[in-house]
Scaffold this active site. Structure first.
Site, PDB file in Angstrom:
ATOM      1  N   GLY A 162       6.475   1.459 -12.384  1.00  0.00           N
ATOM      2  CA  GLY A 162       5.598   0.519 -13.081  1.00  0.00           C
ATOM      3  C   GLY A 162       5.244  -0.622 -12.158  1.00  0.00           C
ATOM      4  O   GLY A 162       6.073  -1.083 -11.365  1.00  0.00           O
ATOM      5  N   LYS A 216      13.287   9.285  -1.409  1.00  0.00           N
ATOM      6  CA  LYS A 216      14.173   8.223  -1.896  1.00  0.00           C
ATOM      7  C   LYS A 216      15.629   8.528  -1.595  1.00  0.00           C
ATOM      8  O   LYS A 216      16.366   7.665  -1.135  1.00  0.00           O
ATOM      9  CB  LYS A 216      13.974   8.027  -3.402  1.00  0.00           C
ATOM     10  CG  LYS A 216      12.648   7.364  -3.733  1.00  0.00           C
ATOM     11  CD  LYS A 216      12.417   7.356  -5.229  1.00  0.00           C
ATOM     12  CE  LYS A 216      11.097   6.690  -5.571  1.00  0.00           C
ATOM     13  NZ  LYS A 216      10.701   6.962  -6.955  1.00  0.00           N
ATOM     14  N   THR A 234       0.863  -1.175   0.000  1.00  0.00           N
ATOM     15  CA  THR A 234       0.000   0.000   0.000  1.00  0.00           C
ATOM     16  C   THR A 234       0.902   1.228   0.000  1.00  0.00           C
ATOM     17  O   THR A 234       2.115   1.112  -0.007  1.00  0.00           O
ATOM     18  CB  THR A 234      -0.849   0.064   1.288  1.00  0.00           C
ATOM     19  OG1 THR A 234       0.018   0.390   2.390  1.00  0.00           O
ATOM     20  CG2 THR A 234      -1.521  -1.267   1.586  1.00  0.00           C
TER      21      THR A 234
END
Ligand code: ADP
Ligand code: ASP
Ligand code: MG
Length: 814
Positions: A796, A682, A555
Site C-alpha cells: 500500500g 525479498k 521508483t
C-alpha cells in the site's frame, strides 16, 4: 577623540551619503571626531581596471574614466546646493582630468608600475572624502578636510605599503592637537612614502587608516560603519543562517579577518589593540542595531567557537623526501626561500615523521614560490634526497576561531567528524598552539558546503537541515511528499530537523529549488520544469554538493538503481523503496553497502521488505545484539495475500488480480508479484542482510502460474489468466476442501531459500492473515520455540511512503 569610518557601500551614492551625514551629525555632538571614508563603492575597482586597460593598449579605459567622472559629478549635483556647487564641481573635474592625464601616459608607455597604479586609485578616496566634507559644510556641519597622505608615512611597497608608525604618530598628533576644529574629514587607504610619492596600504585599507588615526590620537573608540550589522559567525554571502556576534575579542576578530572575514581589514586590529581602544562595527543602513564590539576581554557565548571563515585561492606546496628526516635546517631554508621572494605563508604543517613539510600560500605567488624553492633545494633534488616541490591548486582554507577552544576538548573532533560525514576531504590541518584557530585545507568546490556544515554543527543547535531529492512521484512518492508537508512542524519542533525537498523528478520532468520546493504546489512546479535526464539529474545533485543530502528512490526503475554508487561515493545517502539495487547481483549490493560505510553515508531500504513494517530493522537489531538467525519463514507478498484472501471462486482469479492492481497493492508490473519474483527478491534481501551471499538463481521457486500467462505483455497476462480460470479454481478447491488456506510462503534456512504456494492449516501463524498483510517469523538462538513475529499491512502506498519517511528521518538523525 573618536574615529568613524564609512565603507564603500555606505558612501556609494547620494542617498547613502545622506545616512552617513545623519550619523556624523549625531556623533560630533558627543566628542571631537575624525571621519574616514572609502571611495564611492566600486570606484577603486573601476580605476584599477582603467589603468590595466590603458597599460594593455586598450582605448576603452577612457569610457571607464567617463563613468567614474559622471558618478562623482552626479553625486556632487545631488548633494551640494546649486549656489555652492561650482567650486566643488571644478575641483572634482580637475582631479578627474589628472586621472585621465596619468592614464593617457600609461597608455602611451604601455606600462603600469605599482607606483603609478597607487597614484591612480588614490583618487577614489580623495574625491569621496572631499565631496562628503563639502556636503557636511553645506548642512551647517563645519569640518576640516585633511589629505591623509600628509599625515601617514609608509615605506615604498606600493599597493601594500608598511606604516612608519613613529613618523606617522608624530605627524598625526601634531596636526590634530594643533587644530581647534571638532570634526575632521580624511580619505582612507592612501598615504605617502618618505619621498612624498602616493602609496596605498592594501585593499580594504580604509579600516586601517581609521585605526592608525585612532591609535595616534588615543581615541576613545573606532566605529567601522559598513553594510552589515556586525561581524558574523560566518560570511553571510555563504551562510544564510549566519548571526551577528555582539562581543568578540581583538584576537578572535584578528584571526577571523585574517582567515577571510572581509568585514574588517586584518591589520586594523593591531594598533588599536595595543592601546586598548574598542572597535565597534555598525551598520550604516540599520544604525539602531547593536553591531559588534571588539574589545580585549572576551564574553562567553556558550559555544567553544566564535566564528568560521574561509580563504579561497590557496595553493599547497609540499616538500617531501626521506633525506629530510632528522636533519635540521630544511624548514629554515624553505621559509627563507619564500621570505626572500616576499611570499606570505598562510598555513604550515609538518608530519612528526619529518618526511614532509607542507605550506599554504596565496595562488598569485605560486610560480615564484615553486621556482625559488626548487632552486633552494636544487642539490637535494638532484641527489634525490627530496622530491621537486609538489604544487596542489584549487584549494581553500576553512578556519574555526574562538578564544574558548582551549578549554573545550573535542572541538576538532566535532569539526572533522562533521566534514567527514559530508564527504569533505581534508588535505591538511593546522592548529596554532594558542588553540584559537583550527584550519583545514579543502577543495575550493567544497567551501560553501563545508562552511554551512560547520555553522550548523557549532551554531545552529536549533535545526539540522536535510536536503532531500525525491525521485519518483507516483503513488508512493506523492504520498511521501504530502506526509513531509504535513509533518514539517513536528519534525522541527520535536526532532530539530528541517527537511527541505530540493529536487523532485519523475520519468518526464525534473525540478530543483535550493530554498526548498513548495510542497503544496509541487505538481505544477514539476509540470513547468525542465525535461528529465537521469544522468543530468544525478549530476546536478552531485554538483550542488549540499550538506546532509538524501536521495530517495521511490521508483521501481533499474536505471535509477544503477546510479546509487555515484551518489554514495559523494556521501549522499540513499533511501530506496526500489528493490532493484538490493536484489540485483550480490556484488552490486555489497558494493553499495561498502560505499555507504566508506563515505559515511546511509543506504536504507527498509521498505524493500514488508513496506512500512520494521522487518530489516528488526533483523539488524537482532544481529547487532549478537543473536543468530536460524530460520526465516514469511508471507511477504501483500499482493498475493490479497489475491488469495479474496479469491473464493466467485470472482475470477484475473478479476481479483486486477482489483489488487487497481487498489495499488501490486508492483507497477503485476507479473512480478504473481510469478513470485517479488517474493524471491525479498527473501533474498533478508538472507543477504544476515550475511548470506545469495543470488536470485539460487532461490527455488515452485510457481503456481501457468507458463503462458508470463509470456507477452500485461494485457496478454490478464487474458491468459482468464483462460486458465479452471486451474486457479482447482488450486483453491484443493486447499478449501482440506480446511486450509493458500499462502505464498518464503523460507530461508541454512543458506537456502525457497518460495512457493502452500496449504496452511488453522494452527499455523500464517492462517489468520488478512487483507494485504505480511508476516515474518524469525527463529533465532534467542527466539527458539516461539519465533519473533513481525506482522501487519505489507503493501500500500501510504504505509510504504511512511516507511520511506522513517528511513529518511533515521538517515537524517545519523
Ligand atoms: P566596506 O565597504 O564597508 O568596508 P566590505 O565589503 O569591505 O565593506 O565588508 C563588508 C562585507 O564583508 C559584508 O557585506 C559581508 O558580505 C562581508 N563579510 C564576509 N565575512 C563576514 C563576516 N564574518 N561577518 C560580516 N560580514 C562579512
Ligand atoms: N577603496 C579601497 C578598496 O576598495 C579601500 C577601502 O575601501 O577600504 O580597497
Ligand atoms: Mg572593507
Amino acid at each position: 577623540m573618536q574615529v568613524l569610518k564609512f565603507g564603500g557601500t555606505s558612501v556609494a551614492n547620494a542617498e547613502n551619503i545622506h545616512k552617513v551625514v545623519a550619523i556624523v551629525k549625531q556623533a560630533v555632538q558627543r566628542e571631537k571626531t575624525i571621519v574616514i571614508v572609502s571611495a564611492l563603492g566600486g570606484i577603486t575597482d573601476t580605476l584599477l581596471r582603467a589603468g590595466q586597460l590603458a597599460a594593455s593598449g586598450q582605448e576603452n579605459y577612457k569610457e571607464l574614466l567617463q563613468v567614474s567622472e559622471q558618478r562623482h559629478l552626479e553625486t556632487v549635483k545631488s548633494l551640494i546646493p546649486v549656489a555652492l556647487q561650482s567650486s566643488v564641481l571644478s575641483w572634482v573635474k580637475q582631479r578627474c582630468n589628472e586621472i585621465e592625464d596619468i592614464c593617457n601616459g600609461v597608455f602611451l608607455l604601455g606600462e603600469l608600475s605599482a607606483r603609478t597604479r597607487d597614484r591612480i586609485i588614490s583618487f577614489g578616496e580623495l574625491l569621496s572624502s572631499r565631496i562628503i566634507s563639502e556636503r557636511l559644510k553645506s548642512v551647517s556641519t563645519p569640518n576640516e578636510w585633511k589629505d591623509s597622505r600628509e599625515l601617514i608615512v609608509t615605506d615604498s611597497t606600493f599597493g601594500f605599503a608598511a606604516i612608519d608608525f613613529s613618523a606617522t604618530n608624530k605627524k598625526v598628533q601634531e596636526y590634530f592637537s594643533g587644530s581647534a576644529e571638532s570634526l575632521f574629514m580624511a580619505p582612507g587607504f592612501i598615504a605617502s612614502d618618505a619621498h612624498g610619492a602616493t602609496t596605498t596600504i592594501g585593499r580594504g585599507g580604509s579600516d586601517y587608516t581609521a585605526a592608525i588615526f585612532a591609535a595616534a590620537t588615543n581615541a576613545t573608540i573606532v566605529e567601522i560603519w559598513t553594510d552589515v550589522s556586525g561581524m558574523m559567525t560566518a560570511d553571510p554571502r555563504l551562510v544564510p543562517n549566519a548571526k551577528v556576534i555582539p562581543h568578540i575579542s581583538y584576537q578572535e576578530a584578528m584571526e577571523l579577518s585574517h582567515f577571510g572575514a572581509k568585514v574588517i581589514y586584518p591589520p586594523t586590529i593591531q594598533p588599536v589593540m595595543n592601546k586598548n581602544i574598542p572597535v565597534w562595527i555598525k551598520n550604516t543602513f540599520a544604525p539602531d542595531d547593536y553591531g559588534t564590539l571588539i574589545e580585549s576581554r572576551t564574553v562567553k557565548n556558550g559555544s567553544s567557537i566564535r566564528g568560521i571563515s574561509s580563504i579561497n585561492k590557496i595553493v599547497l606546496l609540499s616538500l617531501e623526501g626521506s633525506g629530510m628526516i632528522g636533519i635540521p635546517g630544511f624548514s629554515k631554508r624553505l621559509f627563507e626561500a619564500l621570505a626572500n621572494e616576499r611570499i606570505n605563508v598562510i598555513l604550515i604543517t609538518q608530519g612528526s615523521s619529518e618526511h614532509s613539510i607542507c605550506v599554504g600560500i596565496d595562488e598569485s605567488s605560486v610560480h615564484e614560490a615553486k621556482k625559488t624553492v626548487d632552486n633552494a633545494f636544487a642539490y637535494e633534488i638532484e641527489t634525490k634526497k627530496v622530491e621537486p616541490i609538489i604544487v596542489e591548486r584549487e584549494l581553500a582554507i576553512v578556519a574555526l576561531v574562538g578564544d574558548n577552544m582551549k578549554s573545550h576538548p573535542g572541538t576538532s573532533g566535532k569539526m572533522f567528524g562533521a566534514l567527514g560525514r559530508n564527504g569533505v576531504n581534508v588535505r591538511a590541518i593546522a592548529q596554532g598552539s594558542s588553540e584559537r584557530n583550527i584550519s583545514a585545507v579543502i577543495a575550493v568546490a567544497d567551501v560553501r558546503k563545508a562552511i554551512n556544515i560547520l555553522h550548523e554543527e557549532f551554531f545552529e543547535t536549533t535545526y539540522k537541515q536535510v536536503n532531500l531529492f525525491v525521485t519518483g512521484v507516483g503513488n508512493v512518492g506523492s504520498r511521501l511528499l504530502s506526509q513531509l508537508a504535513q509533518q514539517r512542524r513536528y519534525l522541527e519542533e520535536h526532532l530539530h530537523l528541517q527537511v527541505r525537498v530540493v529536487g523532485i523528478a519523475n520519468s518526464r520532468k525534473m525540478a530543483f529549488n535550493e530554498e526548498g520546493i513548495d510542497l503544496n504546489n509541487w505538481r505544477q512546479l514539476l509540470e513547468d520544469a525542465v525535461p528529465m535526464s537521469l544522468q543530468e539529474y544525478i549530476e546536478v545533485i552531485r554538483s550542488k554538493n549540499l550538506r546532509n543530502s538524501v536521495f530517495a528512490d521511490v521508483t521501481a526503475n533499474d536505471k535509477v538503481a544503477e546510479t546509487y554508487d555515484q551518489l554514495l561515493s559523494k556521501s549522499i545517502s540513499v533511501v530506496a523503496c526500489n528493490k532493484v539495487a538490493c536484489s540485483s547481483s550480490f556484488s552490486y549490493y555489497k558494493k553499495l553497502k561498502d560505499l555507504a560505510r566508506e563515505y559515511n553515508a546511509s543506504f536504507a531500504f527498509e521498505t524493500n521488505v514488508g513496506a512500512g513494517l520494521p522487518v530489516i530493522g528488526t533483523l539488524n537489531d537482532l544481529l547487532r545484539s549478537g543473536d543468530k538467525i536460524n530460520r526465516i519463514e514469511a508471507v511477504l507478498s501483500g499482493t498475493l495475500n490479497f489475491v488469495f484472501n479474496h479469491y473464493k471462486g466467485e470472482k475470477t482469479f484475473a478479476e481479483v488480480v486486477k482489483q489488487a492492481q487497481d487498489e495499488g497493492y501490486t508492483e507497477p508490473d503485476p507479473r512480478l508479484d504473481l510469478s513470485g519474483t517479488d517474493v524471491m527478491r525479498k527473501i533474498m534481501i533478508l538472507a543477504r542482510e544476515t550475511g548470506e551471499r545469495l543470488e536470485l538463481e539460487d532461490i527455488h521457486n515452485i510457481s503456481f502460474m501457468p507458463e503462458s500467462c508470463m509470456k507477452g505483455d500485461v494485457a496478454n497476462f490478464y487474458q491468459e489468466m482468464s483462460k486458465h480460470e479452471d486451474h486457479f479454481k482447482k488450486l483453491y478447491a484443493e486447499a478449501a476442501g482440506a480446511g486450509k488456506k493458500l499462502k505464498f510462503v518464503a523460507k530461508y534456512e541454512s543458506g537456502k531459500a525457497s518460495v512457493g504456494l502452500q496449504h496452511i492449516d488453522a494452527n499455523h501463524d500464517f492462517y489468520h492473515l488478512y487483507g494485504k498483510d505480511n508476516v515474518v517469523l524469525f527463529y533465532t538462538n534467542r527466539y527458539t520455540e516461539q519465533p519473533l513475529v513481525v506482522k501487519g499491512a505489507g503493501a500500500g502506498a501510504e504505509v510504504t511512503a511512511s516507511g520511506v519517511f522513517a528511513d529518511i528521518i533515521r538517515t537524517a538523525k545519523m
